[in-house]
Design an enzyme around this catalytic site. Sequence first.
Site, mmCIF file in Angstrom:
data_model
loop_
_atom_site.group_PDB
_atom_site.id
_atom_site.type_symbol
_atom_site.label_atom_id
_atom_site.label_comp_id
_atom_site.label_asym_id
_atom_site.label_seq_id
_atom_site.Cartn_x
_atom_site.Cartn_y
_atom_site.Cartn_z
ATOM 1 C CE1 TYR A 146 86.763 23.294 43.917
ATOM 2 C CE2 TYR A 146 87.347 25.615 43.894
ATOM 3 C CZ TYR A 146 86.533 24.585 43.474
ATOM 4 O OH TYR A 146 85.506 24.850 42.609
ATOM 5 C CG ASP A 224 76.304 9.252 40.571
ATOM 6 O OD1 ASP A 224 76.006 9.331 41.778
ATOM 7 O OD2 ASP A 224 76.637 8.195 40.015
ATOM 8 C CG ASP A 248 82.514 25.134 41.681
ATOM 9 O OD1 ASP A 248 82.043 26.286 41.714
ATOM 10 O OD2 ASP A 248 83.195 24.704 40.732
ATOM 11 C CG ASP A 252 77.957 27.183 38.303
ATOM 12 O OD1 ASP A 252 78.027 27.884 39.339
ATOM 13 O OD2 ASP A 252 78.643 27.396 37.286
HETATM 14 C C1 IPM Z 1 82.651 29.846 42.691
HETATM 15 C C2 IPM Z 1 83.632 29.920 41.548
HETATM 16 C C3 IPM Z 1 85.041 29.706 42.089
HETATM 17 C C4 IPM Z 1 85.096 28.328 42.708
HETATM 18 C C5 IPM Z 1 86.164 29.872 41.049
HETATM 19 C C6 IPM Z 1 86.107 31.241 40.398
HETATM 20 C C7 IPM Z 1 87.517 29.616 41.635
HETATM 21 O O1 IPM Z 1 83.316 29.012 40.556
HETATM 22 O O2 IPM Z 1 82.762 30.643 43.634
HETATM 23 O O3 IPM Z 1 81.765 29.003 42.639
HETATM 24 O O4 IPM Z 1 85.298 27.330 42.001
HETATM 25 O O5 IPM Z 1 84.930 28.224 43.918
HETATM 26 MG MG MG Z 2 81.496 28.009 40.889
#
Ligand code: IPM
Ligand code: MG
Length: 356
Positions: A146, A224, A248, A252
């Site tokens: 990042y 993985d 990240d 999700d």
């Molecule tokens: C998160 C989001 C952010 C990230 C984006 C919006 C830059 O996906 O907070 O998880 O990747 O960190």
């Molecule tokens: Mg995210």
Amino acid sequence: MSTNKTSAKIVLLPGDGIGPEVAAEAELLIADMAGKHGFNLDMRTKLIGGAAIDATGNPLPDEALAACREADAVVLGAVGGPKWSDPDAEVRPEQGLLKIRKELGLYANLRPVRLHPKLAGASPLKPEYLEGVDMMVVRELTGGSYFGDKQEGDDFASDTCTYSRQEIERVVVMAGNIARARSGKLAMIDKANVMATSRLWRKVTGEVMTKQFPDVSCEYILVDAAAMYLISNPARFDVIVTENMFGDILTDEASMLAGSMGMLPSASLGDGGFGLYEPIHGSAPDIAGQGLANPFGMLASVAMMFDYSLGMQAAAHSIENAISACISADECTPDLGGSLTTSEAGAAVRARINDD
Ligand code: IPM
Ligand code: MG
């Protein structure tokens, strides 16, 4: 972590899309809590993301950053949207978010994943796979690809992933302390069979665990395989620590274990009591402005703020309990099977706290 406060300085950064809708519920909840618990509240709203680009050309105006530096805590909605997503754009809303994390030294992002039993049906996974899901993901937040050097051309692009020993150590120490306070079980997730940074993570984590956390067990899992286990046997995880990008992606994925992406809160912490609190969901432009957004991830983030930055654990618990009671009573938005709007769901949480 910090001591109970008699006053709190809070900066609200609503951002874009559904951000302002869920942040409005956070604002009302925080104001109610100040009345109920008798602390003085200095709460200011500032610009971030696309909204800030439109107003000032800058996704994190200096004035907003300065206000955050002065605050005890920052509460953030979400940033981004199609309006600002042209790949050739010079500035992007997400730069505001990355800058605030970096500038404020928020190197650890805590993302708890817990399933309310009522929501097992809202998850795409079969309920029997979800039994016992209760984990804390500690995502490193200010390093890795990042923030490494980038090259961007028409025929070539690169993102450099770098980690120093110190960057790894501090987040592993935080995760070790969290694991010690929970089940004494840590999982470090990496890609050590391919990446040099992952091999350093493994080495440093091993040293930290042996020296400082001999009472905490630590297993090393390739990312993985970890992505697979999160679906096939999620209850095997308690505390996870991992680098920025893997964290990240995995969070999700893990949010689906909790039934809805709208449920998950997060706390971004550094070395002091200061923190930034945001739901893990994005700006969801497709549902923005319709009252459909689930405010619970935002309100659970406010609970984390009371816990970690304001030292008010009882207040934090009362918010968590109120959210949970609302879910049990079907007082929730359509993503969770209810029929309330964003503001009605926020009001339902406040009503339960005020009735306590
Ligand atoms: C998160 C989001 C952010 C990230 C984006 C919006 C830059 O996906 O907070 O998880 O990747 O960190
Ligand atoms: Mg995210």
